[in-house]
Design a protein around this motif. Structure first.
Motif, PDB file in Angstrom:
ATOM      1  N   ASP A 150       0.828  -1.070  -0.003  1.00  0.00           N
ATOM      2  CA  ASP A 150      -0.031   0.016   0.028  1.00  0.00           C
ATOM      3  C   ASP A 150       0.869   1.122  -0.127  1.00  0.00           C
ATOM      4  O   ASP A 150       2.010   1.200   0.393  1.00  0.00           O
ATOM      5  N   ASP A 151       0.273   2.373  -0.242  1.00  0.00           N
ATOM      6  CA  ASP A 151       0.920   3.668  -0.485  1.00  0.00           C
ATOM      7  C   ASP A 151       1.359   3.919   1.138  1.00  0.00           C
ATOM      8  O   ASP A 151       0.749   3.739   2.236  1.00  0.00           O
ATOM      9  N   PHE A 152       2.362   4.555   1.280  1.00  0.00           N
ATOM     10  CA  PHE A 152       3.238   4.891   2.535  1.00  0.00           C
ATOM     11  C   PHE A 152       3.391   3.545   3.498  1.00  0.00           C
ATOM     12  O   PHE A 152       3.152   3.660   4.791  1.00  0.00           O
ATOM     13  N   GLN A 153       3.748   2.642   2.942  1.00  0.00           N
ATOM     14  CA  GLN A 153       4.066   1.172   3.689  1.00  0.00           C
ATOM     15  C   GLN A 153       5.539   0.924   3.434  1.00  0.00           C
ATOM     16  O   GLN A 153       6.191   1.361   2.272  1.00  0.00           O
ATOM     17  N   THR A 154       6.062   0.087   4.452  1.00  0.00           N
ATOM     18  CA  THR A 154       7.443  -0.140   4.497  1.00  0.00           C
ATOM     19  C   THR A 154       7.624  -1.580   3.758  1.00  0.00           C
ATOM     20  O   THR A 154       6.921  -2.501   4.048  1.00  0.00           O
ATOM     21  N   VAL A 155       8.480  -1.548   2.966  1.00  0.00           N
ATOM     22  CA  VAL A 155       9.051  -2.967   2.228  1.00  0.00           C
ATOM     23  C   VAL A 155       9.541  -3.998   2.968  1.00  0.00           C
ATOM     24  O   VAL A 155      10.341  -3.424   4.077  1.00  0.00           O
ATOM     25  N   ASP A 156       9.259  -5.160   3.111  1.00  0.00           N
ATOM     26  CA  ASP A 156       9.812  -6.189   3.829  1.00  0.00           C
ATOM     27  C   ASP A 156      10.569  -6.681   3.061  1.00  0.00           C
ATOM     28  O   ASP A 156      10.855  -7.596   2.140  1.00  0.00           O
ATOM     29  N   TRP A 157      12.169  -6.467   3.444  1.00  0.00           N
ATOM     30  CA  TRP A 157      13.251  -6.751   2.501  1.00  0.00           C
ATOM     31  C   TRP A 157      13.383  -8.277   2.418  1.00  0.00           C
ATOM     32  O   TRP A 157      13.766  -8.813   1.595  1.00  0.00           O
ATOM     33  N   LEU A 158      13.378  -8.972   3.636  1.00  0.00           N
ATOM     34  CA  LEU A 158      13.687 -10.083   4.029  1.00  0.00           C
ATOM     35  C   LEU A 158      12.615 -11.102   3.020  1.00  0.00           C
ATOM     36  O   LEU A 158      13.071 -12.220   2.490  1.00  0.00           O
ATOM     37  N   ARG A 159      11.391 -10.712   3.086  1.00  0.00           N
ATOM     38  CA  ARG A 159      10.606 -11.549   2.440  1.00  0.00           C
ATOM     39  C   ARG A 159      10.577 -11.337   0.820  1.00  0.00           C
ATOM     40  O   ARG A 159      10.201 -12.388   0.191  1.00  0.00           O
ATOM     41  N   ASP A 160      10.860 -10.271   0.425  1.00  0.00           N
ATOM     42  CA  ASP A 160      11.253 -10.027  -1.081  1.00  0.00           C
ATOM     43  C   ASP A 160      12.156 -10.943  -1.404  1.00  0.00           C
ATOM     44  O   ASP A 160      12.104 -11.209  -2.592  1.00  0.00           O
TER      45      ASP A 160
ATOM     46  N   PHE B 222      10.607   2.598   1.576  1.00  0.00           N
ATOM     47  CA  PHE B 222       9.216   3.312   1.758  1.00  0.00           C
ATOM     48  C   PHE B 222       8.540   3.349   0.618  1.00  0.00           C
ATOM     49  O   PHE B 222       9.240   3.732  -0.451  1.00  0.00           O
ATOM     50  N   ILE B 223       7.372   2.999   0.443  1.00  0.00           N
ATOM     51  CA  ILE B 223       6.203   3.290  -0.716  1.00  0.00           C
ATOM     52  C   ILE B 223       5.690   4.657  -1.018  1.00  0.00           C
ATOM     53  O   ILE B 223       5.114   4.810   0.058  1.00  0.00           O
ATOM     54  N   ILE B 224       5.923   5.252  -1.837  1.00  0.00           N
ATOM     55  CA  ILE B 224       5.381   6.669  -2.214  1.00  0.00           C
ATOM     56  C   ILE B 224       4.907   6.502  -3.575  1.00  0.00           C
ATOM     57  O   ILE B 224       5.529   6.920  -4.455  1.00  0.00           O
ATOM     58  N   ARG B 225       3.625   6.037  -3.557  1.00  0.00           N
ATOM     59  CA  ARG B 225       2.966   5.960  -5.008  1.00  0.00           C
ATOM     60  C   ARG B 225       2.971   7.022  -5.824  1.00  0.00           C
ATOM     61  O   ARG B 225       2.290   8.291  -5.204  1.00  0.00           O
ATOM     62  N   GLY B 226       3.328   7.067  -7.039  1.00  0.00           N
ATOM     63  CA  GLY B 226       3.187   8.304  -7.834  1.00  0.00           C
ATOM     64  C   GLY B 226       4.434   9.334  -7.823  1.00  0.00           C
ATOM     65  O   GLY B 226       4.755  10.141  -8.683  1.00  0.00           O
ATOM     66  N   TYR B 227       5.310   9.107  -6.937  1.00  0.00           N
ATOM     67  CA  TYR B 227       6.338  10.079  -6.854  1.00  0.00           C
ATOM     68  C   TYR B 227       7.438   9.707  -7.998  1.00  0.00           C
ATOM     69  O   TYR B 227       8.159  10.663  -8.290  1.00  0.00           O
TER      70      TYR B 227
ATOM     71  N   ILE C 158      -0.504  19.203 -12.586  1.00  0.00           N
ATOM     72  CA  ILE C 158      -0.366  17.951 -13.136  1.00  0.00           C
ATOM     73  C   ILE C 158       0.252  16.901 -11.972  1.00  0.00           C
ATOM     74  O   ILE C 158      -0.071  15.638 -11.865  1.00  0.00           O
ATOM     75  N   ALA C 159       1.341  17.579 -11.406  1.00  0.00           N
ATOM     76  CA  ALA C 159       2.155  16.493 -10.492  1.00  0.00           C
ATOM     77  C   ALA C 159       2.588  17.181  -9.504  1.00  0.00           C
ATOM     78  O   ALA C 159       3.794  17.584  -9.546  1.00  0.00           O
ATOM     79  N   PRO C 160       2.160  17.413  -8.169  1.00  0.00           N
ATOM     80  CA  PRO C 160       2.632  18.048  -6.923  1.00  0.00           C
ATOM     81  C   PRO C 160       4.029  17.357  -6.664  1.00  0.00           C
ATOM     82  O   PRO C 160       4.529  18.009  -6.235  1.00  0.00           O
ATOM     83  N   TYR C 161       4.060  16.223  -6.860  1.00  0.00           N
ATOM     84  CA  TYR C 161       5.331  15.346  -6.574  1.00  0.00           C
ATOM     85  C   TYR C 161       6.447  15.860  -7.159  1.00  0.00           C
ATOM     86  O   TYR C 161       7.607  15.584  -6.842  1.00  0.00           O
ATOM     87  N   ALA C 162       6.327  16.620  -8.199  1.00  0.00           N
ATOM     88  CA  ALA C 162       7.722  17.124  -9.158  1.00  0.00           C
ATOM     89  C   ALA C 162       8.501  18.228  -8.375  1.00  0.00           C
ATOM     90  O   ALA C 162       9.299  18.731  -8.893  1.00  0.00           O
TER      91      ALA C 162
END
Length: 769
Positions: free
Chosen positions: A41-51, A199-204, A180-184
């Motif tokens: 999900d957005d703003f979630q942390t990746v589980d490196w060990l599982r991946d 960390f997950i930031i969708r659209g960035y 258009i893109a506030p993340y820019a």
């Protein structure tokens, strides 16, 4: 059916034999088997060990395929970084050419070919009517007032168009970004650093952000705002990498592997920004990357090399060089000059720390002011004030890149600019070991040089203040180039002063031995380079990568030691005043869950202390003995947690596994789709694959292969310092706190950051202030 059995045998991991099940139980097992990757999900942390575990499982499956399939899979990593490198060089070349042309549009246009910038326009013209411009170049004052009008009227007209065009470019940029893109907006390096940490930031890093950032960089640089395009090139390159990595499933379905590609893209971004491929690799390793295995090092090297070659083939600087500020001298420096070099390092560290404090103060203040709630008005106001102040000073009026290039150069006897106005000029025969002579202007400073020194000091002060208010606006903005410009101004002033002192004492025995024939002992351009590196190090706290970038940026490999000395002194002084660089400080004020692995945790806290800090939150668990499909769906609807511990006995809370929210959602959806006879009362098993129910009751479904049967667990008395090391070095997203198998709570990365911040506030040692 045989493929199903082999897949179950690979993914189950519990020692169970797949041939013991009937067809329906095998279908249930395939339902529970996870895909190659997990959707976060957005703003979630990746589980490196599982991946990483899932990537090993994917690799094992790939090795069972044919030769060509294995070859394509092995080459896909090199192919994606090749594409990223080529496109990064292409985007950087287009941005550089477009920005260079639009910067000159503030002054005028080429009469014969409007699409040429000032330099290219004057190359094709041999008739020079003034020192500053050629006949083909038409200023706005020439159109409005005529070429024969008075200088005062021309100055007023040029002043008006300089402000009007610059403000219009800034206004267009902020509208473009907001719509258009506030993340820019911004530099992008703090966010890229956070994303690479897991960390997950969708659209960035999306396509719209890429286009908006690229166009916005051209407009922002041309507007005259005190910012640079070099830092945001890292964001642009990572956007390119994120867009094209989607063509390769083994990366796009695995967030951990995707970040290896993004690390290579970050290296390509610095490579094309400064023409420094080696510096780009070291920058990615030192500054932005969180996980940098050996294979990523080679791919980053390859990606940066391809990007540099692609950029040089476009020749955007019209010099045939990929280096942005290439110098043409390599004369030796002298040991006594270490004293002013150290002084420049001290000045750079103090200025960098002071800049960080002021910028962070203003960014926090902006959130409480009316101007901060209207970003368009703020950008227009800052652009207008910048144009008003910059036009008066000749060094701030020109583009920052042109200013740095001029300051890095040395004065030769035929130069007649203000920076080279010496009352006495002699041809100094300087040898670099090959008996090559050159003519270097030196002597007592003339009136024009004295005025230029005061203007350089004013330019350094103006750019420092303007950058404080510019960095953080809702426009693409970097601070590499403004920091280099401030340091170059101060370094040039220092160089002229040291050169004048050596001139006054040229007859002393000390200088006679060092500088035979009374030749020039100091190079003012060298001091500008050393000063720029010192200020940039004080702002960003870069060390090794900055030194390599500087010698690749200028081609001055002879001056590595002076740059190293100033960079280290600047970092020590800056760290003494403020513990964080500008990017880490922005990560903190934005609240990103970035856990720094380079710092030592000095507190004596334990894991149970973190649980007490978050005592208000309740841990939701799944009872493996009684859970039904309805229980799972209600739990997902009523909570927002990213994962759930699985316990065997709710009263004892004996942990047997952990399941993420996304995996649970996908498993329930697949169970509903595949089994039409599944009801709310259907049992869900997490410990073993169950046979189909032959007694006539509701069908049971197994998620055994879907959960993590061996989650990382720690005792409540585990030192928090050890826990932080595990989070940073293993890439954990959470750990379960258990005692003798009984669950006490969950500690996530955000929980640790909140606890550390609480401790720092309690001890009155805030990490920024």
């Amino acid at each position: 059916k045989q493929w199903y059995q082999r897949r179950v045998a690979i993914t189950a991991g519990e020692g169970m034999r797949s041939q013991d099940y009937d067809a329906q139980s095998i279908d249930s097992a395939v339902l529970a088997a996870p895909d190659v990757g997990t959707a976060y999900d957005d703003f979630q942390t990746v589980d490196w060990l599982r991946d990483q575990a899932r990537d090993r499982m994917r690799h094992k499956t790939t090795m069972e395929q044919g030769f060509w399939y294995r070859s394509v899979d092995a080459m896909s990593g090199w192919l994606v970084v090749l594409i990223i490198g080529l496109l990064s060089g292409l985007f950087a070349g287009i941005i550089e050419i477009g920005a260079k042309w639009m910067i000159d549009v503030r002054e005028g246009y080429c009469g014969e070919n409007w699409f040429l910038d000032k330099e290219a326009c004057c190359w094709t013209n041999s008739t020079i009517i003034a020192e500053e411009y050629c006949y083909n170049w038409v200023r706005w004052s020439d159109i409005m007032a005529g070429r024969s009008s008075s200088k005062v009227l021309k100055y007023v007209v040029d002043f008006f168009f300089y402000i009007l065009i610059g403000t219009s470019f800034a206004f267009t940029t902020v509208i473009f970004v907001m719509v258009i893109a506030p993340y820019a907006s911004g530099s992008g390096i703090p966010e890229v650093k956070t994303i690479l940490s897991g960390f997950i930031i969708r659209g960035y890093l999306g396509l719209s952000t890429l286009v908006t950032k690229s166009v916005g960089l051209v407009l922002c640089v041309a507007s005259g705002l005190s910012l640079g395009k070099e830092g945001p090139m890292v964001h642009v390159a990572c956007c390119i990498g994120n867009c094209f990595v989607r063509l390769f499933p083994k990366f796009t379905k695995n967030e951990a592997r995707k970040r290896e590609v993004l690390s290579a893209a970050a290296a390509a971004g610095v490579s094309v920004a400064f023409g420094a491929p080696l510096g780009g690799v070291l920058f990615s390793l030192e500054e932005v990357s969180y996980y940098f295995p050996h294979k990523t090092l080679w791919r980053s090297f390859f990606c940066a090399m391809v990007a540099s070659v692609a950029l040089q083939s476009l020749n955007p600087y019209s010099t045939g060089q990929s280096a942005l500020f290439y110098i043409e001298y390599d004369y030796a420096w002298h040991f006594f000059e270490l004293v002013p070099f150290i002084a420049l390092g001290v000045i750079g560290g103090i200025l960098g720390a002071f800049f960080i404090k002021c910028n962070i103060w203003w960014c926090l203040k902006r959130k409480t002011t009316k101007l901060g709630h209207h970003p368009v008005v703020e950008v227009v106001c800052v652009a207008m004030v910048t144009a008003l102040i910059s036009f008066i000073n000749p060094f701030t009026r020109k583009s920052t890149s042109s200013l740095i290039k001029e300051l890095f150069a040395v004065c030769e006897w035929e130069d007649n600019s203000g920076l080279c106005d010496y009352e006495y000029t002699e041809r100094a025969h300087l040898s670099n070991g090959t008996s090559q002579a050159s003519n270097i202007a030196w002597g007592p400073p003339g009136s024009n040089l004295k005025n230029a020194l005061w203007e350089l000091c004013a330019a350094a002060l103006i750019k420092s203040i303007l950058t404080v208010f510019t960095f953080g606006l809702k426009v693409p903005a970097g601070l590499f180039i403004p920091s280099l410009a401030v340091g170059a101004c101060l370094g040039r002033v220092m160089g002229v002063l040291v050169q004048y002192v050596t001139y006054l004492n040229r007859d002393s025995p000390f200088l006679t031995d060092i500088c035979p024939d009374k030749s020039v002992c100091t190079l003012t351009g060298l001091y500008a380079m050393v000063g720029s590196a010192a200020v940039l190090s004080g702002v960003t706290r870069m060390t090794v990568s900055l030194v390599v970038i500087m010698f690749e940026l200028t081609g001055g490999i002879t001056y590595i030691v002076p740059i190293m000395v100033s960079v280290m002194i600047a970092k020590w002084v800056g760290d003494f005043i403020t513990p964080h660089g500008i990017y880490d400080a922005h990560i903190i004020i934005n609240g990103y869950p970035y856990l720094e692995g380079k710092e030592r945790f000095m507190h004596m806290s334990l894991c149970e202390d973190v649980l007490q800090t978050k005592s208000g939150s309740e841990v939701k668990v799944i009872d493996s003995s009684t859970a039904t499909i309805q229980d799972i769906e209600v739990l997902l609807e009523t909570t927002t947690y990213h994962g759930f511990p699985i316990v065997q006995n709710p009263q004892l809370n004996l942990v047997i596994g952990y399941v993420s929210r996304n995996d649970l959602v996908r498993a329930v959806r697949c169970a509903r789709e595949r089994h039409i006879d599944l009801v709310n009362a259907s049992r869900v098993c997490f410990t073993e694959i169950m046979r189909s129910n032959t007694s006539g009751g509701p069908i049971s479904v197994s998620f055994a292969n879907f959960i993590d049967h061996d989650p990382v667990c720690l005792e409540p008395k585990t030192p928090l310092a050890l826990t932080i090391d595990m989070f940073t070095k293993l890439g954990l997203s959470q750990v379960l706190i258990t005692h003798r198998g009984r669950l006490h709570g969950i500690v996530t990365r955000k929980d640790i950051l909140r606890h550390v911040d609480h401790l720092q506030k309690t001890c009155k040692r805030h990490s920024i202030f």
